[in-house]
Design an enzyme around this catalytic site. Structure first.
Site, short mmCIF file in Angstrom:
data_model
loop_
_atom_site.label_atom_id
_atom_site.label_comp_id
_atom_site.label_asym_id
_atom_site.label_seq_id
_atom_site.Cartn_x
_atom_site.Cartn_y
_atom_site.Cartn_z
N TYR A 167 11.45 -1.13 -3.49
CA TYR A 167 11.73 -2.48 -3.01
C TYR A 167 13.25 -2.60 -2.92
O TYR A 167 13.97 -1.98 -3.71
CB TYR A 167 11.19 -3.53 -4.00
CG TYR A 167 9.69 -3.69 -3.98
CD1 TYR A 167 9.04 -4.27 -2.90
CD2 TYR A 167 8.92 -3.26 -5.06
CE1 TYR A 167 7.67 -4.43 -2.90
CE2 TYR A 167 7.53 -3.42 -5.06
CZ TYR A 167 6.92 -4.00 -3.98
OH TYR A 167 5.56 -4.15 -3.96
N GLY A 214 -5.30 2.53 -2.74
CA GLY A 214 -4.56 1.92 -3.83
C GLY A 214 -5.44 1.71 -5.05
O GLY A 214 -5.50 2.54 -5.96
N LYS A 263 6.82 0.67 4.78
CA LYS A 263 5.46 0.29 4.40
C LYS A 263 5.27 -1.21 4.56
O LYS A 263 6.05 -2.01 4.00
CB LYS A 263 5.18 0.67 2.95
CG LYS A 263 3.85 0.18 2.41
CD LYS A 263 3.54 0.75 1.04
CE LYS A 263 2.22 0.26 0.49
NZ LYS A 263 2.29 -1.08 -0.10
N ASP A 279 -3.20 2.02 5.40
CA ASP A 279 -3.34 1.65 3.98
C ASP A 279 -4.11 0.34 3.87
O ASP A 279 -3.80 -0.63 4.55
CB ASP A 279 -1.93 1.49 3.39
CG ASP A 279 -1.89 0.73 2.08
OD1 ASP A 279 -2.14 1.35 1.03
OD2 ASP A 279 -1.60 -0.48 2.10
N THR A 302 9.23 -0.66 1.08
CA THR A 302 8.20 -1.68 1.33
C THR A 302 8.85 -2.89 1.97
O THR A 302 9.78 -3.48 1.40
CB THR A 302 7.50 -2.04 0.02
OG1 THR A 302 6.86 -0.86 -0.49
CG2 THR A 302 6.44 -3.11 0.23
N ARG A 313 -12.36 2.98 1.43
CA ARG A 313 -13.29 3.17 0.31
C ARG A 313 -14.30 4.26 0.57
O ARG A 313 -15.19 4.49 -0.26
CB ARG A 313 -14.05 1.85 0.02
CG ARG A 313 -13.17 0.66 -0.34
CD ARG A 313 -12.50 0.81 -1.70
NE ARG A 313 -11.67 -0.34 -2.04
CZ ARG A 313 -10.36 -0.41 -1.82
NH1 ARG A 313 -9.70 0.60 -1.27
NH2 ARG A 313 -9.67 -1.47 -2.18
N SER A 342 5.23 4.25 -7.28
CA SER A 342 5.85 2.93 -7.16
C SER A 342 7.20 2.90 -7.84
O SER A 342 7.42 3.55 -8.87
CB SER A 342 4.94 1.88 -7.82
OG SER A 342 5.64 0.65 -8.02
N HIS A 396 -0.64 -4.79 2.44
CA HIS A 396 -0.37 -4.77 1.01
C HIS A 396 -1.65 -5.06 0.20
O HIS A 396 -1.61 -5.70 -0.86
CB HIS A 396 0.73 -5.79 0.67
CG HIS A 396 1.59 -5.44 -0.52
ND1 HIS A 396 2.91 -5.11 -0.42
CD2 HIS A 396 1.31 -5.38 -1.85
CE1 HIS A 396 3.41 -4.88 -1.62
NE2 HIS A 396 2.46 -5.03 -2.50
#
Ligand SMILES: Cc1cc2nc3c(=O)[nH]c(=O)nc-3n(C[C@H](O)[C@H](O)[C@H](O)COP(=O)(O)O)c2cc1C
Ligand SMILES: O=C(O)C(=O)c1ccccc1
Length: 359
Positions: free
Chosen positions: A129, A310, A232, A287, A155, A291, A106, A256
């Site tokens: 960003y 994430g 993204k 994304d 993003t 799980r 990030s 997101h």
């Protein structure tokens, strides 16, 4: 370490972390309608196996933007890993490298991108960003190129950080001692100013993010880096087609993690349309709500080249640092390998649209 399921890491992280940090990690925007919707969408998809295929040697390895991965699996960009463990992103990078998974760092990482790169043995992407102060972005891009990052991920679903009721209620601010060390301190000093009733992250992002950027601005970015560009947060075939026309090399299909537009469609429900619009001209990554190893298979059937996780990476980090992240990734990899055998799909390229049914 005894084998744990992802939900055990989640439960452990919930115990380890303070209430406000847990809420920041787990929470969503608005009504939080999407926290269950993403999972529901994946659960509605059922796998249709083929039989009597030689699966004596399944091979989960693949390549993504030219980098070899042990499986079509990576870690999504999540800000401030030190919220979960003092080693932060350095521990995450070590784990991703050990497993052979992609790590997307990030822009608001809590360790320097150079320290993260020094700990990494696998491919790294850097997420950005778009800041009003473009010179801050450029400095970071140069450093990423020098440190060996393999792609930039812009993003595009966050012209602003959405209202997240838990963070507002908690007056959430990043605890003292944890900082977004890769950007100028004026860019994200969310750690310093907490006020009840307001999220410091939402407030600072409104000041710093440039909400006016359009497709035309991508050219500016392109001229300033030789790295592949990934967008993204794309959820429509139209935008995917537009991105391909602009020469974008990859798309992360994502809502997101339910933290931006409330009631946005689950990423997996947009995947097929986007993969068809891209038509093999760029890489597609799913994304959100991944799980289980079966979720990787579902993504591949609908046209993804890889998937990202994430929150589960942060659960592993909170549980036991690098070892915990590694276990989370190995669990997913092990499940995916089993699914390959049971699906009659010994290679990543053997997953097709016909392998999935909506129920
Ligand atoms: C605590 C937290 C911080 C995040 N920070 C970023 C970020 O800095 N940049 C970004 O593009 N996405 C960020 N995301 C979104 C993730 O990249 C990803 O889209 C989402 O977590 C995927 O859903 P999952 O958590 O269900 O796997 C963040 C998500 C969480 C939970
Ligand atoms: O992107 C996010 O979801 C997020 O929580 C975040 C964190 C730090 C800065 C901006 C957004």
């Amino acid at each position: 370490m005894a084998e744990l399921a992802l939900r055990d890491y989640e439960a452990s992280a919930r115990e380890q972390l303070s209430g406000p940090v847990w809420d920041f990690l787990e929470g969503g925007s608005g009504t939080e309608s999407m926290l269950t919707a993403g999972r529901d969408a994946l659960d509605r998809l059922r796998l249709r196996p083929r039989c009597l295929v030689d699966v004596s040697a399944c091979e989960p390895a693949t390549t993504l933007l030219g980098a070899r991965l042990a499986a079509p699996l990576g870690i999504a960009p999540v800000a401030y890993h030190q919220l979960a463990h003092p080693e932060g992103e350095v521990a995450t990078a070590r784990a991703a490298g050990a497993v052979g998974a992609l790590f997307t760092v990030s822009m608001f990482a809590s360790r320097t991108i150079e320290d993260i790169a020094a700990a990494a043995t696998g491919p790294l992407w850097l997420q950005l960003y778009w800041l009003k102060r473009r010179e801050s972005m450029i400095g970071l891009i140069r450093r990423a190129e020098d440190a060996g990052y393999r792609a930039l991920v812009l993003t595009v679903d966050a012209p602003l950080v959405a209202h997240r009721p838990r963070d507002a209620r908690n007056g959430f601010a990043v605890p003292a001692g944890i900082r977004a060390v890769n950007v100028d301190s004026s860019v994200m000093s969310a750690s310093y100013e907490a006020e009840a009733g307001e999220s410091a992250i939402a407030r600072h992002s409104k000041e710093q993010f440039d909400p006016s950027i359009t497709w035309a601005d991508l050219e500016w970015l392109r001229e300033r880096t030789s790295l592949p560009l990934v967008l993204k947060g794309v959820l429509s075939g139209e935008d995917a087609g537009r991105a391909v026309e602009c020469g974008i090399e990859g798309l992360v299909v994502s809502n997101h993690g339910g933290r931006q537009l409330d009631f946005a469609l689950p990423a997996v429900d947009a995947l097929q349309e986007i993969a068809e619009a891209a038509g093999g001209r760029c890489q597609i990554v799913l994304d959100g709500a991944v799980r289980h190893g079966a979720d990787i298979a579902k993504g591949l059937c609908l046209g993804a080249d890889a998937v990202l996780v994430g929150r589960p990476a942060l659960w592993g980090l909170a549980h036991s640092g690098s070892d915990g992240v590694e276990s989370v990734l190995r669990t997913l990899l092990g499940e995916f390998s089993e699914v390959m055998a049971l699906m009659g799909a010994p290679r990543v390229s053997d997953f097709h649209r016909s392998g999935i049914v909506r129920s």
